[in-house]
Design a protein around this motif. Structure first.
Motif, PDB file in Angstrom:
ATOM      1  N   SER A   1      53.493  -3.884 -20.660  1.00  0.00           N
ATOM      2  CA  SER A   1      52.241  -3.705 -19.920  1.00  0.00           C
ATOM      3  C   SER A   1      51.751  -5.025 -19.342  1.00  0.00           C
ATOM      4  CB  SER A   1      51.163  -3.084 -20.820  1.00  0.00           C
ATOM      5  OG  SER A   1      50.947  -3.881 -21.972  1.00  0.00           O
ATOM      6  N   LEU A   2      50.974  -4.913 -18.278  1.00  0.00           N
ATOM      7  CA  LEU A   2      50.340  -6.062 -17.618  1.00  0.00           C
ATOM      8  C   LEU A   2      48.847  -5.796 -17.640  1.00  0.00           C
ATOM      9  CD1 LEU A   2      50.313  -8.671 -15.978  1.00  0.00           C
ATOM     10  CD2 LEU A   2      50.884  -7.330 -13.944  1.00  0.00           C
ATOM     11  N   THR A   3      48.126  -6.487 -18.527  1.00  0.00           N
ATOM     12  CA  THR A   3      46.739  -6.153 -18.827  1.00  0.00           C
ATOM     13  C   THR A   3      45.818  -7.337 -18.572  1.00  0.00           C
ATOM     14  OG1 THR A   3      47.507  -4.654 -20.582  1.00  0.00           O
ATOM     15  CG2 THR A   3      45.169  -5.243 -20.583  1.00  0.00           C
ATOM     16  N   ALA A   4      44.738  -7.092 -17.845  1.00  0.00           N
ATOM     17  CA  ALA A   4      43.662  -8.067 -17.691  1.00  0.00           C
ATOM     18  C   ALA A   4      42.619  -7.814 -18.768  1.00  0.00           C
ATOM     19  CB  ALA A   4      43.035  -7.956 -16.313  1.00  0.00           C
ATOM     20  N   VAL A   5      42.122  -8.888 -19.374  1.00  0.00           N
ATOM     21  CA  VAL A   5      41.021  -8.795 -20.327  1.00  0.00           C
ATOM     22  C   VAL A   5      39.800  -9.389 -19.642  1.00  0.00           C
ATOM     23  CG1 VAL A   5      40.172  -9.428 -22.612  1.00  0.00           C
ATOM     24  CG2 VAL A   5      42.621  -9.030 -22.257  1.00  0.00           C
ATOM     25  N   VAL A   6      38.772  -8.569 -19.449  1.00  0.00           N
ATOM     26  CA  VAL A   6      37.596  -9.002 -18.699  1.00  0.00           C
ATOM     27  C   VAL A   6      36.338  -8.651 -19.478  1.00  0.00           C
ATOM     28  CG1 VAL A   6      38.809  -8.666 -16.509  1.00  0.00           C
ATOM     29  CG2 VAL A   6      37.356  -6.837 -17.392  1.00  0.00           C
ATOM     30  N   GLY A   7      35.240  -9.286 -19.070  1.00  0.00           N
ATOM     31  CA  GLY A   7      33.953  -9.015 -19.689  1.00  0.00           C
ATOM     32  C   GLY A   7      33.009 -10.166 -19.448  1.00  0.00           C
ATOM     33  N   PRO A   8      31.753 -10.012 -19.834  1.00  0.00           N
ATOM     34  CA  PRO A   8      30.762 -11.081 -19.628  1.00  0.00           C
ATOM     35  C   PRO A   8      31.140 -12.345 -20.378  1.00  0.00           C
ATOM     36  CG  PRO A   8      29.707  -8.998 -20.265  1.00  0.00           C
ATOM     37  CD  PRO A   8      31.175  -8.821 -20.491  1.00  0.00           C
ATOM     38  N   ASN A   9      30.524 -13.465 -20.012  1.00  0.00           N
ATOM     39  CA  ASN A   9      30.707 -14.695 -20.776  1.00  0.00           C
ATOM     40  C   ASN A   9      30.290 -14.460 -22.223  1.00  0.00           C
ATOM     41  OD1 ASN A   9      31.579 -16.118 -18.540  1.00  0.00           O
ATOM     42  ND2 ASN A   9      29.526 -16.873 -18.032  1.00  0.00           N
ATOM     43  N   GLY A  10      31.109 -14.949 -23.163  1.00  0.00           N
ATOM     44  CA  GLY A  10      30.811 -14.752 -24.568  1.00  0.00           C
ATOM     45  C   GLY A  10      31.204 -13.401 -25.099  1.00  0.00           C
ATOM     46  N   ALA A  11      32.029 -12.667 -24.338  1.00  0.00           N
ATOM     47  CA  ALA A  11      32.377 -11.302 -24.725  1.00  0.00           C
ATOM     48  C   ALA A  11      33.474 -11.226 -25.775  1.00  0.00           C
ATOM     49  CB  ALA A  11      32.806 -10.500 -23.488  1.00  0.00           C
ATOM     50  N   GLY A  12      34.108 -12.362 -26.096  1.00  0.00           N
ATOM     51  CA  GLY A  12      35.170 -12.347 -27.101  1.00  0.00           C
ATOM     52  C   GLY A  12      36.565 -12.316 -26.526  1.00  0.00           C
TER      53      GLY A  12
ATOM     54  N   THR B   1      43.493  -2.681 -17.705  1.00  0.00           N
ATOM     55  CA  THR B   1      42.355  -3.561 -17.975  1.00  0.00           C
ATOM     56  C   THR B   1      41.711  -3.209 -19.301  1.00  0.00           C
ATOM     57  OG1 THR B   1      41.850  -3.985 -15.649  1.00  0.00           O
ATOM     58  CG2 THR B   1      40.054  -4.268 -17.202  1.00  0.00           C
ATOM     59  N   LEU B   2      41.404  -4.257 -20.061  1.00  0.00           N
ATOM     60  CA  LEU B   2      40.570  -4.138 -21.251  1.00  0.00           C
ATOM     61  C   LEU B   2      39.235  -4.794 -20.923  1.00  0.00           C
ATOM     62  CD1 LEU B   2      39.725  -3.844 -24.220  1.00  0.00           C
ATOM     63  CD2 LEU B   2      41.180  -5.821 -24.748  1.00  0.00           C
ATOM     64  N   LEU B   3      38.182  -4.001 -20.900  1.00  0.00           N
ATOM     65  CA  LEU B   3      36.829  -4.480 -20.636  1.00  0.00           C
ATOM     66  C   LEU B   3      36.086  -4.513 -21.964  1.00  0.00           C
ATOM     67  CD1 LEU B   3      34.400  -5.220 -18.806  1.00  0.00           C
ATOM     68  CD2 LEU B   3      34.063  -2.766 -18.425  1.00  0.00           C
ATOM     69  N   ILE B   4      35.682  -5.725 -22.378  1.00  0.00           N
ATOM     70  CA  ILE B   4      34.987  -5.854 -23.647  1.00  0.00           C
ATOM     71  C   ILE B   4      33.666  -6.605 -23.459  1.00  0.00           C
ATOM     72  CG2 ILE B   4      37.041  -5.731 -25.103  1.00  0.00           C
ATOM     73  CD1 ILE B   4      36.980  -8.753 -25.390  1.00  0.00           C
TER      74      ILE B   4
ATOM     75  N   GLU C   1      32.322  -5.693 -28.182  1.00  0.00           N
ATOM     76  CA  GLU C   1      32.854  -4.390 -28.577  1.00  0.00           C
ATOM     77  C   GLU C   1      33.620  -3.799 -27.390  1.00  0.00           C
ATOM     78  OE1 GLU C   1      29.313  -1.279 -27.692  1.00  0.00           O
ATOM     79  OE2 GLU C   1      28.871  -2.789 -29.227  1.00  0.00           O
ATOM     80  N   LEU C   2      34.380  -2.762 -27.657  1.00  0.00           N
ATOM     81  CA  LEU C   2      35.150  -2.112 -26.599  1.00  0.00           C
ATOM     82  C   LEU C   2      34.218  -1.380 -25.636  1.00  0.00           C
ATOM     83  CD1 LEU C   2      37.872  -1.151 -25.408  1.00  0.00           C
ATOM     84  CD2 LEU C   2      37.761   0.772 -27.002  1.00  0.00           C
ATOM     85  N   VAL C   3      34.419  -1.620 -24.343  1.00  0.00           N
ATOM     86  CA  VAL C   3      33.712  -0.867 -23.305  1.00  0.00           C
ATOM     87  C   VAL C   3      34.664   0.115 -22.637  1.00  0.00           C
ATOM     88  CG1 VAL C   3      32.356  -1.004 -21.180  1.00  0.00           C
ATOM     89  CG2 VAL C   3      32.112  -2.783 -22.930  1.00  0.00           C
ATOM     90  N   ALA C   4      35.834  -0.372 -22.213  1.00  0.00           N
ATOM     91  CA  ALA C   4      36.833   0.500 -21.587  1.00  0.00           C
ATOM     92  C   ALA C   4      38.204  -0.153 -21.721  1.00  0.00           C
ATOM     93  CB  ALA C   4      36.491   0.740 -20.123  1.00  0.00           C
ATOM     94  N   TRP C   5      39.237   0.684 -21.837  1.00  0.00           N
ATOM     95  CA  TRP C   5      40.606   0.177 -21.952  1.00  0.00           C
ATOM     96  C   TRP C   5      41.534   1.228 -21.365  1.00  0.00           C
ATOM     97  CZ3 TRP C   5      42.580  -2.491 -27.054  1.00  0.00           C
ATOM     98  CH2 TRP C   5      43.791  -3.151 -26.788  1.00  0.00           C
ATOM     99  N   GLY C   6      42.202   0.872 -20.277  1.00  0.00           N
ATOM    100  CA  GLY C   6      43.108   1.815 -19.648  1.00  0.00           C
ATOM    101  C   GLY C   6      43.445   1.386 -18.242  1.00  0.00           C
ATOM    102  N   PRO C   7      43.871   2.326 -17.396  1.00  0.00           N
ATOM    103  CA  PRO C   7      44.172   1.998 -16.001  1.00  0.00           C
ATOM    104  C   PRO C   7      42.992   1.293 -15.343  1.00  0.00           C
ATOM    105  CG  PRO C   7      44.891   4.226 -16.512  1.00  0.00           C
ATOM    106  CD  PRO C   7      44.116   3.748 -17.698  1.00  0.00           C
ATOM    107  N   THR C   8      43.278   0.267 -14.581  1.00  0.00           N
ATOM    108  CA  THR C   8      42.219  -0.585 -14.030  1.00  0.00           C
ATOM    109  C   THR C   8      41.210   0.208 -13.211  1.00  0.00           C
ATOM    110  OG1 THR C   8      43.615  -2.547 -14.064  1.00  0.00           O
ATOM    111  CG2 THR C   8      41.793  -2.537 -12.479  1.00  0.00           C
ATOM    112  N   GLY C   9      41.667   1.162 -12.428  1.00  0.00           N
ATOM    113  CA  GLY C   9      40.753   1.954 -11.615  1.00  0.00           C
ATOM    114  C   GLY C   9      39.748   2.740 -12.433  1.00  0.00           C
ATOM    115  N   GLU C  10      40.102   3.061 -13.671  1.00  0.00           N
ATOM    116  CA  GLU C  10      39.197   3.805 -14.549  1.00  0.00           C
ATOM    117  C   GLU C  10      38.338   2.874 -15.402  1.00  0.00           C
ATOM    118  OE1 GLU C  10      41.539   6.505 -16.868  1.00  0.00           O
ATOM    119  OE2 GLU C  10      42.596   7.300 -15.115  1.00  0.00           O
ATOM    120  N   ALA C  11      38.887   1.720 -15.755  1.00  0.00           N
ATOM    121  CA  ALA C  11      38.152   0.806 -16.632  1.00  0.00           C
ATOM    122  C   ALA C  11      37.119  -0.024 -15.884  1.00  0.00           C
ATOM    123  CB  ALA C  11      39.129  -0.119 -17.353  1.00  0.00           C
TER     124      ALA C  11
END
Length: 245
Positions: free
Chosen positions: A31-42, A203-206, A209-219
């Motif tokens: 898999s090719l996954t981006a991990v994204v989220g606000p500053n300080g999101a972990g 994409t993993l959006l955190i 805590e977990l916000v969304a994890w899956g296909p980028t268009g859905e996350a």
């Protein structure tokens, strides 16, 4: 179904304040996954936990058929001391340590592989330049060349395109794409959502805590991004969540 790297109820804390809180999910093989989220999101905390630099306070990280030598980790440049007197070629050759050991000299084959990795990142003429004299973009190319030599199955990149020029970003994104095509598992902390949408299928959006994890268009929907921002506001307000810090 179990993934290559399974995250099970993971909490990682600094001074008893969770930076990652009850995170669960899986990174699939290849898999090719981006991990994204606000500053300080972990986000960086998660990568360091996978590599083994941080120990979970709760939960676990399970790797299936992966040894430590199968992992390549690129930290943020701010965490790397460039004052050490070492040149570009020797820095790249550090990527051979998994195969040669720390104390063994680089062989002729190792030197050829080092030169090939430098050519792949466009720095073949910089082999004997001190790393302290390089620009941010040039040094990032050096670090990518070192990862190429590691030949790892899993590659973790923490903000690999931060503060570098567009041409270098494009060149390094092409290398990431090649790694993905080769079946390697790539996990990258990123901030540019356009980059994520264009180049990263998962994409993993955190927000700790977990916000969304899956296909980028859905996350990366407006709804999910708004939810992440709302959670982040609870940290600065200092209320509302056990793990807000």
């Amino acid at each position: 179904m179990a993934g290559l790297i399974d995250i099970d109820d993971l909490t990682v804390a600094y001074d008893r304040r969770p930076a990652v809180h009850h995170l669960s999910g899986s990174f699939a093989q290849g898999s090719l996954t981006a991990v994204v989220g606000p500053n300080g999101a972990g986000k960086s905390t998660l990568l360091k936990s996978i590599v083994g630099l941080l120990r979970p306070s709760q939960g676990r990280i399970a790797m299936r058929g992966i040894a430590h030598r199968d992992l390549a980790y690129l930290p943020q440049q701010a965490e790397i001391d460039r004052s050490f007197p070492i040149d570009v070629a020797d820095t790249v050759a550090l990527g051979l340590w998994n195969g040669t050991g720390i104390w063994k000299a680089v062989t002729g084959e190792g030197r050829r592989r080092t030169a090939a990795a430098l050519a792949r990142v466009g720095l073949e003429s910089f082999a004997r330049h001190p790393i302290g004299n390089l620009s941010v973009g040039q040094f990032q190319r050096v670090l990518f060349a070192r990862i190429i030599l590691q030949d790892a199955r899993v590659i973790l990149l923490d903000e690999p395109f931060a503060a570098i020029d567009e041409r270098t970003t494009a060149d390094l994104l092409a290398i990431v794409k090649r790694w993905h095509e080769e079946g390697r598992t790539v996990i990258a902390v990123l901030h540019d959502m356009n980059e994520v949408r264009e180049h990263f299928p998962e994409t993993l959006l955190i927000a700790r805590e977990l916000v969304a994890w899956g296909p980028t268009g859905e996350a990366l929907t407006d709804e999910m991004l708004a939810r992440a921002r709302a959670i982040a506001r609870t940290w600065t307000n200092g209320h509302g969540r056990e793990h807000a810090a």
